[in-house]
Structures are given as C-alpha cells and as structure tokens.
Design a protein around this motif. Structure first.
Motif, short mmCIF file in Angstrom:
data_model
loop_
_atom_site.label_atom_id
_atom_site.label_comp_id
_atom_site.label_asym_id
_atom_site.label_seq_id
_atom_site.Cartn_x
_atom_site.Cartn_y
_atom_site.Cartn_z
N LEU A 91 0.76 -1.24 -0.08
CA LEU A 91 0.09 0.11 0.18
C LEU A 91 0.83 1.23 -0.03
CD1 LEU A 91 -2.86 0.75 -0.13
CD2 LEU A 91 -3.10 0.55 2.29
N GLN A 92 2.07 1.22 0.72
CA GLN A 92 2.69 2.38 0.54
C GLN A 92 3.47 2.70 -0.77
OE1 GLN A 92 5.77 3.15 3.63
NE2 GLN A 92 4.81 1.52 5.03
N ALA A 93 3.60 1.62 -1.38
CA ALA A 93 4.34 1.71 -2.61
C ALA A 93 3.17 1.95 -3.79
CB ALA A 93 4.86 0.38 -3.20
N ALA A 94 1.84 1.83 -3.41
CA ALA A 94 0.71 2.31 -4.30
C ALA A 94 0.61 3.81 -4.00
CB ALA A 94 -0.31 1.45 -4.16
N GLU A 95 0.79 4.15 -2.86
CA GLU A 95 0.53 5.66 -2.28
C GLU A 95 1.49 6.55 -2.96
OE1 GLU A 95 -1.50 4.75 2.03
OE2 GLU A 95 0.67 5.10 1.83
N ARG B 73 -5.19 1.69 7.40
CA ARG B 73 -5.06 0.21 6.93
C ARG B 73 -6.01 -0.61 7.50
NH1 ARG B 73 -1.59 3.19 4.41
NH2 ARG B 73 0.49 2.27 3.81
N VAL B 74 -6.82 -1.55 6.73
CA VAL B 74 -8.05 -2.09 7.17
C VAL B 74 -7.86 -3.71 7.64
CG1 VAL B 74 -10.34 -2.70 6.39
CG2 VAL B 74 -9.41 -0.55 5.75
N ASN B 75 -7.63 -4.51 6.64
CA ASN B 75 -6.96 -5.62 6.70
C ASN B 75 -6.23 -6.14 5.48
OD1 ASN B 75 -8.93 -6.77 4.70
ND2 ASN B 75 -10.62 -6.19 6.13
N ARG B 76 -5.45 -7.28 5.37
CA ARG B 76 -4.79 -7.29 4.45
C ARG B 76 -5.26 -7.58 2.95
NH1 ARG B 76 -1.28 -12.89 5.74
NH2 ARG B 76 -2.85 -14.06 5.74
N LEU B 77 -6.64 -8.08 3.12
CA LEU B 77 -7.25 -8.23 1.68
C LEU B 77 -7.70 -6.78 1.16
CD1 LEU B 77 -9.64 -11.19 2.42
CD2 LEU B 77 -7.47 -11.19 0.81
N THR B 78 -8.00 -6.02 2.14
CA THR B 78 -8.70 -4.63 1.59
C THR B 78 -7.50 -3.95 1.33
OG1 THR B 78 -10.65 -4.65 3.21
CG2 THR B 78 -9.97 -2.51 2.48
N ASP B 79 -6.43 -3.85 2.10
CA ASP B 79 -5.23 -3.01 1.75
C ASP B 79 -4.60 -3.60 0.35
OD1 ASP B 79 -5.57 -2.16 4.23
OD2 ASP B 79 -3.56 -3.29 4.92
N CYS B 80 -4.56 -4.73 0.01
CA CYS B 80 -4.11 -5.22 -1.26
C CYS B 80 -5.01 -4.67 -2.40
CB CYS B 80 -3.90 -6.77 -1.41
SG CYS B 80 -2.71 -7.09 -0.63
N TYR B 81 -6.32 -4.72 -2.47
CA TYR B 81 -7.03 -4.45 -3.43
C TYR B 81 -7.11 -2.94 -3.51
CZ TYR B 81 -11.92 -3.37 -1.38
OH TYR B 81 -12.68 -2.95 -0.74
N LEU C 267 -2.63 1.58 -8.06
CA LEU C 267 -1.42 1.63 -9.12
C LEU C 267 -1.91 1.25 -10.61
CD1 LEU C 267 0.55 -1.20 -7.40
CD2 LEU C 267 1.29 0.96 -8.02
N HIS C 268 -3.29 0.79 -10.82
CA HIS C 268 -3.91 0.60 -12.17
C HIS C 268 -4.88 1.69 -12.61
CE1 HIS C 268 -1.69 -3.09 -12.88
NE2 HIS C 268 -1.78 -3.24 -11.52
N GLN C 269 -5.07 2.40 -11.63
CA GLN C 269 -5.94 3.58 -11.59
C GLN C 269 -7.45 2.91 -12.25
OE1 GLN C 269 -4.70 6.95 -13.94
NE2 GLN C 269 -2.81 6.76 -12.78
#
Length: 240
Positions: free
Chosen positions: A50-54, A106-114, A120-122
C-alpha cells in the motif's frame, strides 16, 4: 474450500442489466472469484504494498486534482448519467486518490491489497466476501425499494437507493451503491474472509488488456495468502 466449478457457476450467473449498458455502452467489468485465502489483519507485506501504491499515485497526480486523470473523468461522466453528483459522491478510485496525500487507513490485508491495486492501475476496484452473497450479483438500475445496510451515526441502518441509481445487488438487497461508491456491511471483507469476489470496473479509455493486468497484479499478491488459493475470472461487456 469452495471448488472451482462453484466459483465459475457463481460468475456465470452474474449479469449487467441492459438499462445500465444503455448509460455507458463502453462499460466492462472483470470479476475475480478467489477461494482458499488465509485471512488476517494488515501486516508488513500489505502495508509495504500500500505504501508503494500511495507513492505511485502521488507521482501520477503530480499535484493535479484526481478528476484530471482520464479514467476518473470517465467515471464522473458515468455518475452524471444516472443523476449522481460526482462532487458529492465520488467513485471509489477518486475517493482513494483524494486521501492519498495523507495516507490511507490500513483495514485488513485483503482490503489493503485491493486498494493498492486500485491506485496502481487507476481502476475502481471493490472487494466482497463471496460466502455472504445470497445469490450471484446483478448490476441494475434500482427502483428505490431495495434495502442497503450501512452505518449512520454509529448505528446500523437500512437505506434505499434513489430510483434509477446504478447498484450492485443480490437476492437480499444492494451490495454496493452508485456503481462503485459505497459497499454494504453484509458482504464486506472481514478478517475471517476466505472466499472473496473482486470487481474491476472499467470505462474507456481503459482497455481490456489493462483491466486484466490489474487483475493479474492482485492475483499475484493474493496467492501468497494461502497454500492452495483457487482463482477464476470473467470479463463481461455491458454492450458486447
């Protein structure tokens, strides 16, 4: 664990109402059904993603307002087409981008990932607990009577969409209002979710290849969440 045939049948029965397609003939949705996930809270890996995406999102914006990005602009037009005011109810991608400067919760790892893949992909991207669906989802224009469970003032309440509003629903009610604005509580991802549905919403100028690339990126991260993750996908064109 859900077998792959069950996931494929769930996706095969998903539909887009012609009244929605008439609003935006360029609309496409990629549905990703995933089983065998090992759920959990946010962790170092999801936080780093998520940090990289931000960081990438800040670079893409370069000080510009999110509505200047082509896909965000297209979604603003789609919202206006069914009577929503995009300045007040923003599509999920724009909502994330407007929060990126201060950092996302940060919510949970599934939510953070999506959320990371969305930025990243807009692309507007939602995640749902597939096991909590009462039937396969449908994208429709609401008649205004459909129930939507949400929270207001800290209390659980039942709301109803506006007549003509574009909503995702199943046989029990609305699962997401205003196309991709707000998800309901019943099907939200939780820390015990092991079977999930991810919804990638696309309009021109996003290509089908770009939508699949976003899904590939999410799958690459989700496969680390369990020893035997099963994935199936379906791309549906609103007006093929």
């Amino acid at each position: 664990m859900t077998d792959i045939d069950t996931l494929e049948k769930f996706l095969a029965q998903t539909s887009i109402d012609p009244n929605v397609s008439a609003l935006r003939p360029d609309y496409r949705v990629l549905l990703l059904a995933v089983d065998g996930l090992t759920p959990g809270p946010s962790d170092d890996n999801s936080d780093a993603f998520l940090q990289a995406a931000e960081t990438k999102a800040r670079e893409a914006l370069a000080g510009r307002p999110p509505e200047e990005l082509p896909h965000v602009a297209s979604w603003r037009e789609a919202y206006r087409a069914f009577g929503a005011k995009p300045q007040r109810t923003r599509n999920s991608l724009e909502a994330l981008l407007r929060r990126v400067e201060d950092g996302l919760p940060r919510v949970n790892r599934l939510t953070d990932c999506y959320n990371a893949v969305s930025m990243l992909h807009q692309i507007p991207l939602g995640g749902e607990d597939l096991a909590r669906y009462a039937s396969s989802p449908r994208l429709i224009r609401a008649d205004g009577t459909e129930p939507f469970d949400t929270v207001a003032g800290g209390e659980t309440v039942i709301e109803h969409p506006e007549p003509g509003e574009v909503v995702w629903c199943d046989s029990e009610g609305v699962t997401c209002r205003r196309w991709n604005w707000r998800q309901g509580r019943r099907t939200q991802l939780r820390e015990d979710t092991t079977t999930a549905l991810f919804i990638f919403d696309a309009l021109d100028p996003m290509t089908d290849e770009a939508v699949h690339a976003a899904a590939d990126d999410l799958v690459a991260h989700l496969t680390s969440f369990g020893p035997s993750v099963a994935v199936t996908r379906r791309l549906i064109a609103g007006n093929p």
